[in-house]
Design a protein around this motif. Sequence first.
Motif, PDB file in Angstrom:
ATOM      1  N   SER A 726       0.950  -0.796   0.057  1.00 13.99           N
ATOM      2  CA  SER A 726       0.164   0.114   0.099  1.00 13.99           C
ATOM      3  C   SER A 726       0.739   1.069   0.416  1.00 13.99           C
ATOM      4  O   SER A 726       1.497   1.393   0.963  1.00 13.99           O
ATOM      5  CB  SER A 726      -0.621  -0.154   1.049  1.00 13.99           C
ATOM      6  OG  SER A 726      -1.707   0.916   1.462  1.00 13.99           O
ATOM      7  N   SER A 727       0.793   1.890  -1.569  1.00 17.23           N
ATOM      8  CA  SER A 727       1.201   3.928  -0.825  1.00 17.23           C
ATOM      9  C   SER A 727       0.976   4.035   0.576  1.00 17.23           C
ATOM     10  O   SER A 727       2.193   4.653   1.149  1.00 17.23           O
ATOM     11  CB  SER A 727       0.770   4.386  -1.993  1.00 17.23           C
ATOM     12  OG  SER A 727       0.965   3.391  -2.975  1.00 17.23           O
ATOM     13  N   GLN A 728       0.074   4.124   1.076  1.00 17.96           N
ATOM     14  CA  GLN A 728      -0.228   4.778   2.235  1.00 17.96           C
ATOM     15  C   GLN A 728       0.142   4.081   2.678  1.00 17.96           C
ATOM     16  O   GLN A 728       0.807   5.425   3.719  1.00 17.96           O
ATOM     17  CB  GLN A 728      -1.909   4.585   2.588  1.00 17.96           C
ATOM     18  CG  GLN A 728      -1.843   6.002   3.742  1.00 17.96           C
ATOM     19  CD  GLN A 728      -2.810   7.227   3.278  1.00 17.96           C
ATOM     20  OE1 GLN A 728      -2.568   7.381   2.151  1.00 17.96           O
ATOM     21  NE2 GLN A 728      -1.927   7.756   4.575  1.00 17.96           N
ATOM     22  N   LEU A 730       3.829   3.866   3.117  1.00 17.86           N
ATOM     23  CA  LEU A 730       4.555   3.667   2.452  1.00 17.86           C
ATOM     24  C   LEU A 730       4.817   5.331   2.885  1.00 17.86           C
ATOM     25  O   LEU A 730       5.662   6.128   3.977  1.00 17.86           O
ATOM     26  CB  LEU A 730       5.113   3.927   1.185  1.00 17.86           C
ATOM     27  CG  LEU A 730       6.581   4.356   1.105  1.00 17.86           C
ATOM     28  CD1 LEU A 730       7.827   3.074   1.871  1.00 17.86           C
ATOM     29  CD2 LEU A 730       6.715   4.314  -0.441  1.00 17.86           C
ATOM     30  N   VAL A 731       4.015   5.954   2.938  1.00 14.35           N
ATOM     31  CA  VAL A 731       3.904   8.026   3.727  1.00 14.35           C
ATOM     32  C   VAL A 731       3.809   8.127   4.719  1.00 14.35           C
ATOM     33  O   VAL A 731       4.518   8.535   5.228  1.00 14.35           O
ATOM     34  CB  VAL A 731       2.316   8.528   2.479  1.00 14.35           C
ATOM     35  CG1 VAL A 731       2.293   9.806   3.066  1.00 14.35           C
ATOM     36  CG2 VAL A 731       2.453   8.457   1.170  1.00 14.35           C
ATOM     37  N   ILE A 747       3.132  11.254  -3.517  1.00 16.60           N
ATOM     38  CA  ILE A 747       3.315  10.226  -4.186  1.00 16.60           C
ATOM     39  C   ILE A 747       3.226  10.714  -5.955  1.00 16.60           C
ATOM     40  O   ILE A 747       1.734  11.545  -6.356  1.00 16.60           O
ATOM     41  CB  ILE A 747       2.518   9.264  -4.168  1.00 16.60           C
ATOM     42  CG1 ILE A 747       2.309   8.343  -2.460  1.00 16.60           C
ATOM     43  CG2 ILE A 747       3.171   7.966  -5.156  1.00 16.60           C
ATOM     44  CD1 ILE A 747       1.720   6.785  -3.267  1.00 16.60           C
ATOM     45  N   VAL A 750       3.530   5.898  -9.803  1.00 17.02           N
ATOM     46  CA  VAL A 750       3.729   4.646  -9.131  1.00 17.02           C
ATOM     47  C   VAL A 750       4.203   3.958 -10.977  1.00 17.02           C
ATOM     48  O   VAL A 750       3.445   4.172 -11.629  1.00 17.02           O
ATOM     49  CB  VAL A 750       3.002   4.058  -8.528  1.00 17.02           C
ATOM     50  CG1 VAL A 750       2.561   2.651  -8.670  1.00 17.02           C
ATOM     51  CG2 VAL A 750       2.151   4.944  -7.650  1.00 17.02           C
ATOM     52  N   LYS A 761       6.585  -2.918  -8.141  1.00 17.37           N
ATOM     53  CA  LYS A 761       6.401  -1.714  -8.490  1.00 17.37           C
ATOM     54  C   LYS A 761       6.734  -0.584  -7.790  1.00 17.37           C
ATOM     55  O   LYS A 761       8.133  -1.047  -6.744  1.00 17.37           O
ATOM     56  CB  LYS A 761       5.149  -1.480  -7.862  1.00 17.37           C
ATOM     57  CG  LYS A 761       4.889  -1.558  -6.395  1.00 17.37           C
ATOM     58  CD  LYS A 761       3.191  -1.064  -6.387  1.00 17.37           C
ATOM     59  CE  LYS A 761       2.813  -0.536  -5.239  1.00 17.37           C
ATOM     60  NZ  LYS A 761       1.537  -0.414  -4.763  1.00 17.37           N
ATOM     61  N   SER A 762       7.799   0.175  -8.495  1.00 19.23           N
ATOM     62  CA  SER A 762       8.372   1.417  -8.539  1.00 19.23           C
ATOM     63  C   SER A 762       7.346   2.975  -7.626  1.00 19.23           C
ATOM     64  O   SER A 762       6.247   2.968  -8.801  1.00 19.23           O
ATOM     65  CB  SER A 762       8.947   2.329  -9.802  1.00 19.23           C
ATOM     66  OG  SER A 762      10.002   3.438  -8.985  1.00 19.23           O
ATOM     67  N   ILE A 763       7.940   3.083  -6.741  1.00 16.72           N
ATOM     68  CA  ILE A 763       7.444   4.173  -5.666  1.00 16.72           C
ATOM     69  C   ILE A 763       7.459   5.473  -6.068  1.00 16.72           C
ATOM     70  O   ILE A 763       9.356   5.544  -5.238  1.00 16.72           O
ATOM     71  CB  ILE A 763       5.760   3.717  -4.919  1.00 16.72           C
ATOM     72  CG1 ILE A 763       5.701   2.788  -4.689  1.00 16.72           C
ATOM     73  CG2 ILE A 763       5.208   5.336  -3.629  1.00 16.72           C
ATOM     74  CD1 ILE A 763       4.841   2.235  -3.148  1.00 16.72           C
ATOM     75  N   ILE A 765       8.166   9.496  -4.740  1.00 13.11           N
ATOM     76  CA  ILE A 765       8.056  10.212  -3.756  1.00 13.11           C
ATOM     77  C   ILE A 765       8.369  11.407  -3.500  1.00 13.11           C
ATOM     78  O   ILE A 765       9.595  11.211  -3.435  1.00 13.11           O
ATOM     79  CB  ILE A 765       7.555   9.447  -1.727  1.00 13.11           C
ATOM     80  CG1 ILE A 765       7.122   8.320  -1.604  1.00 13.11           C
ATOM     81  CG2 ILE A 765       7.309  10.651  -0.865  1.00 13.11           C
ATOM     82  CD1 ILE A 765       6.894   7.375  -0.846  1.00 13.11           C
TER      83      ILE A 765
END
Length: 802
Positions: A726-728, A730-731, A747, A750, A761-763, A765
């Motif tokens: 989940s991207s969240q 990471l944040v 973000i 992605v 996958k690459s995120i 930020i």
Amino acid sequence: MKITYDWLKDHLKTKFNETQLIQKLTNIGLEVESSEALTSDYDFFKIAKIIKTEKHPDADRLKVCDVDIGDKIPLKVVCGAPNAREGLITIYAPPGAMIPKNKMKLSISKIRGITSYGMLCSESELNLSDESDGIVELNTTKFNKKIGNKYFSKKQPNLIDLSITPNRPDCLGVRGIARDLASTGFGKLIDIKEKKIKSKLNQKIKVKINKEKNSGCTSFGSCLITNIKNCESPQWLKNKLVSIGQKPISAVVDITNYVMLDLNRPLHAYDADKINKGIVVRNSKKGEKFTALDNKEYMLHENMCVISDNLGVLGLGGIIGGTRSSTNLETKNVLIESAYFNPRSIRKTSKILNIDTDAKFRFERGIDPLSIEQGINRTAELIKEICGGEVSKIDIQKIDKFEKTKIKFNTNLFEKISGFKISIKQMIVILKNLGFEIKSIKNNLNLIVPSWRPDITQPIDIVEELVRIYGYDKIKIINPEKNRIKPTLTKSQRLFHFLQRSLASKGYFETITWSFTDSKINNLFKEQKKSVEIVNPISSDLNVLRNSIFSNLIIYLSKNLDRGFKDICLFEIGPIFYGSKSGQQETVIGGLNAGKKSRLSWLEKPRNVDIYDVKQVVVKSLEEAGFNPKSLFIDDKTPNYYHPGKSGRVFLNKGKENLAAYFGEIHPNVIKKLDLKTEAVVGFEIFIDNLNITRKSLKDQKSKFEASDYQKSERDFAFIVDKNFSSQDLVDIIYKVDKNLIKEVKIFDVYQGENIPENKKSIAINVTIQSMEKTLQEKDLDFLNKSIIVSVENKTGAKIRS
């Protein structure tokens, strides 16, 4: 409900006047809508003198009379009476007058070429006697000096129009109103000695009630009266009906109407000779027809309560009779019906067929089920008195037994609710006068509710009755506190209104719709929730309680789009329902946004509204309400009416304890089914009941913005993580590295594909870094950068992308 004071006095012995009556009625909850003097049919008639007569030039039997009515100029009146002569004093009816006998309204008219201004009246036309051979001849000595005066000098009673609330069917009869007044001490209720039928004759017409599902009738009483002579009603009965705006028809019909208005007991009279092989009370079959007394033919639906015989439908039970079995002046044998019909059945049938009658109005509110015999006894007594005939025994058929409601009432509840005290003795007197059966045990009253009060079912209803009769004016007035410390509204109420203002400030227009909606549209937003069907909907397209705030909101969005509006923002706050029981609902504030952003802007390029627009509305509104946006947790699991790849849900914390909101694009299938004429539709739902604000008030939770005097820095990072990460999360990890220095984490990309390992996958930020105390040195920034990378790698297993 219309009454006159004169009629009320048939049941109430009182010394108070009409002005005091009107005040008292309003005080006990029987609101007086109006009180006005009746314009009687008799007010127009004047004493007149014929001063000259001439033969009509074109008619042998007519005369043209010059009539003195007290004015300077005599009037021309064409008259056919043989006794019309010069010097005769008689009674004159001017244009506009209503002839009492036939209810014909006079106008200026030409009779064989001669204009006649009114008419000269016979005794029969004025209901003074049956004499119709000539016009009235008044005594010359007595009336010669009264030319021009009104002939009928009796003052007409005022007509009092009461607004009876639906919960008080007992006051749709004059006696019920008298009973309420007597219980307040306004007078004494006159005891009516009921004359019960004493007959050896059996009721020969067989009556049967079919035991069916949803049967509309539980009791049917009948009485056969033979060898009557139906006729015009006596003057007293006509006067009663005319005084409240009813039109006399015949003795039998007038008597049934009188008993209904007097005792609140609707009845129906059948011509017994027109009934074929007995009566069956049953549910109708689809497609059955009958012609009602309003001379309209009705096509019946299934399961409507009908009174029928061997040939078909005779009438709709409790609503209207049919022409086939109606009585007239030639009727010799009548069957009197007095029954109990289910209010829900009456209401449903009358609504479908669009029929409104006095009987329907009473039955749908709930008639006294134990008044069947009383109604028949009174009706039979009057018919025998006026029309003669032989009366049979009463036959009552039942398929259900009525049980009176019992309530255990703790007398201490009265003071707790009302704020003042009355003695138990006073309570007992009031309740007995209202018809309650009472057994007192210390502070408890064991009550049996009178059968004519279907609205009383629980102790709080008893409190209401006692306060109503004892006097609302006895409730102590408490002035508002000065310098009030505690807020007037609760925290949840304040949040409710705060969110209204918050959305309005973002360009949304508030919409107020019904809590019920169209089941077809509701099903589009339902998911697993079961629709709560409305038993008696006000229209076919408002037949369920809404499961979603979108159910009605999208209807009005569509209507506005159809009217040419392009870019629309609507919101509504209110309940949604997931069950029919009390409390199975929650409060939601939802909004829909359709069209484009910056459609006419010269600075920005127009674009369709999207998920980010509606996400910003949700997050910003929650932030304004005092919830920390950094604590919110967002994932992509949403109901099926949202676009599966362009929607999200919001929790107040990472533990997913309280679902705060849904947001996103409305599913394309929904837009297609509703044929919405717009480029895009996004929406949100905020669940107010899940927003826990117990720690601080909204006043304390106002967002504070503090600007730093020192330069900010931005750093970009790209991490390779698992595909399902989940991207969240990471944040959240990056924010926690240093809450004082890290001001914002965004973000901006992605990516999956070339140069990225499979199932990864690459995120990318962007991190904004700023101190409130100093300008950050390069070494400070380097240390923070390393801390971010180490923290992310250690907690997630991610790798920094080179």
